[in-house]
Design an enzyme around this catalytic site. Sequence first.
Site, PDB file in Angstrom:
ATOM      1  CE1 TYR A   8      -3.748  -2.412   0.499  1.00  0.00           C
ATOM      2  CE2 TYR A   8      -2.280  -3.422   2.098  1.00  0.00           C
ATOM      3  CZ  TYR A   8      -3.409  -3.481   1.310  1.00  0.00           C
ATOM      4  OH  TYR A   8      -4.191  -4.601   1.328  1.00  0.00           O
ATOM      5  CE1 TYR A  38      -9.091  -4.287   1.373  1.00  0.00           C
ATOM      6  CE2 TYR A  38      -9.106  -3.296   3.545  1.00  0.00           C
ATOM      7  CZ  TYR A  38      -8.560  -4.192   2.644  1.00  0.00           C
ATOM      8  OH  TYR A  38      -7.509  -4.982   3.019  1.00  0.00           O
ATOM      9  NE  ARG A  39      -4.503  -1.216   4.061  1.00  0.00           N
ATOM     10  CZ  ARG A  39      -3.939  -2.128   4.844  1.00  0.00           C
ATOM     11  NH1 ARG A  39      -4.536  -3.282   5.043  1.00  0.00           N
ATOM     12  NH2 ARG A  39      -2.800  -1.899   5.437  1.00  0.00           N
ATOM     13  CG  ASP A  47      -1.981 -12.828   6.284  1.00  0.00           C
ATOM     14  OD1 ASP A  47      -1.965 -13.836   7.015  1.00  0.00           O
ATOM     15  OD2 ASP A  47      -2.831 -12.644   5.419  1.00  0.00           O
ATOM     16  CG  HIS A  99       1.726  -8.835  -3.049  1.00  0.00           C
ATOM     17  ND1 HIS A  99       2.498  -9.425  -2.071  1.00  0.00           N
ATOM     18  CD2 HIS A  99       0.648  -8.318  -2.421  1.00  0.00           C
ATOM     19  CE1 HIS A  99       1.884  -9.275  -0.913  1.00  0.00           C
ATOM     20  NE2 HIS A  99       0.766  -8.609  -1.085  1.00  0.00           N
TER      21      HIS A  99
END
Length: 523
Positions: A91, A468-469, A150, A386
């Site tokens: 992100y 959502y993000r 995670d 990723h």
Amino acid sequence: MRLPPGVNSKDFSNALNQFAVAVGKEWVFTSDEDVDLYRDSYSPVWNEPEEPIPSAAVAPDSVEQVQAVVRIANEYKIPLWTISTGKNLGYGGSAPLLGGSVVLDLKRMDRVLEINEKDHYALLEPGVSYFDLYRYIQERKLNVWIDPPDPGWGSPVGNSLERGGGYTPMHDHFDAVCGLEVVLPSGEVMRTGMGALPGAKTWQQYKYGFGPYVTPIFSQSSLGIVTKMGIWLLPPPEVYLSATVMVWKHLDLIPLIEIFGELQNSGIIRGTTSLASPFWLGAPNPEFDSMRASGSVKPLEEYAERKNIAYWSLPITFYGPAEVVAAQWKYAKEKFSSIPGVTFQEGPSYRFPLSAEDLAKIQDTVPLGIPSLQIFTLLPPGSQGHIGFSPIIPMSGEAVLEAMALFDRVHHELSSGRAALAVLTSFPRALVIIDLFPVERNVERNRQRREIYRRLIKESAARGWGEYRTHTTFMGDISNTYSFNNHVLRRFHETIKDAVDPNGILSPGKCGIWPKRMRKAEA
Ligand code: ADP
């Protein structure tokens, strides 16, 4: 030396000197070697002109030091980008959205201020990581569980503010937030919820306080710097039971998700899970891809039957007293049994506390509230990392099938590949479908993937699905899709931004919200 946009070198060097007075010289980072550590190693624009590289970083150790940094930034109009542990990989990592921003690194503020075993909450500073918190609890043998995401090296503060998720019944991380302390762009300190009441006895027990509830406006936000956060913890359950529900026909997905949704909304299933199918989800498989190319699902259904491989499977988890969990599982089985041919597989299940020996045998500890870095073993070989395209879709099998078909079509049209998808139940009453994009140190391939990503944003929005993000690279694109009534939501955000941050110093561009002085004419 890189400069923040619109700041001349004399002002910048004055500001850096003042930062050094405020936090100590050794905590202001300006060398390329140091600043490079704040680049986003999962950046989809790595080494391209638009890669947002910070100009410097500053690491305060106390609320007063944060206030001092904010006041200096206001004086020189220096954009700050706040991070807690800076592990927001996928992100944006530790990197700002706007190149030249100064990273405000709160890692040194790493105190666990309180753990309450009776009311099950913690009060934390931003630099506390999930590992730190877990260790703190274990060392003191405290009777609480945490809910890690995670990878466990990030912080509860950063992850909750970004609305991340985990696996236990406390998996909706922002939902577990109770009471914030925030340094506002003016440099003032504010406490939300009951914290506004001096000497409050329930800051971490009752969320709302009095009057308009403002805690959520500091989530995915550029309106303040969170310096303390209350989060709810979980009473350790007596047992954990996991099981897998397996169905065998393509369209069985529809009742499977419907029944899951009902069980979740009834509070019977409280842990999160991820849907699986060897044919449709996870890494592409050339054999199944060619079977799919026929346009009929028959060959896949026959394959599933022949090889005794479930067409769809849904792992589910239960947490609580042994008798309650047994009853919940029995009830869930009854409900799922309305799907013809459904089969169940039980396990693993555990009773707590676990011995060190038993614990050592467990591969995936995250659903048991134990942070881990195991997720990194799943990175596709050859990729640097990723990013995920992750819209929220309705909790229905129809929506999953529609999204899978759309994502595959877009990938196929723009790259001749296909999507690598996951479907998660991280939030109540809706699903998250995640299209995982590898990131490489390869400008051409990253560009192609950005094109796919942007097409998916548009096509998803046209169907009423929004992310959502998202990674900082796409925050403007996503914000553009939340456009009801001529972008009134963004205009509302901008009105608040201009009122509380008139110099536009905090995280400019975060989630598509720019301060007035940097705002471009909008689409
Ligand atoms: P992680 O917990 O994964 O390490 P980060 O520290 O990278 O998370 O933070 C993720 C994002 O959350 C940041 O990019 C920033 O936008 C926001 N954020 C993090 N910490 C704070 C904070 N203390 N106050 C306000 N926003 C924050």
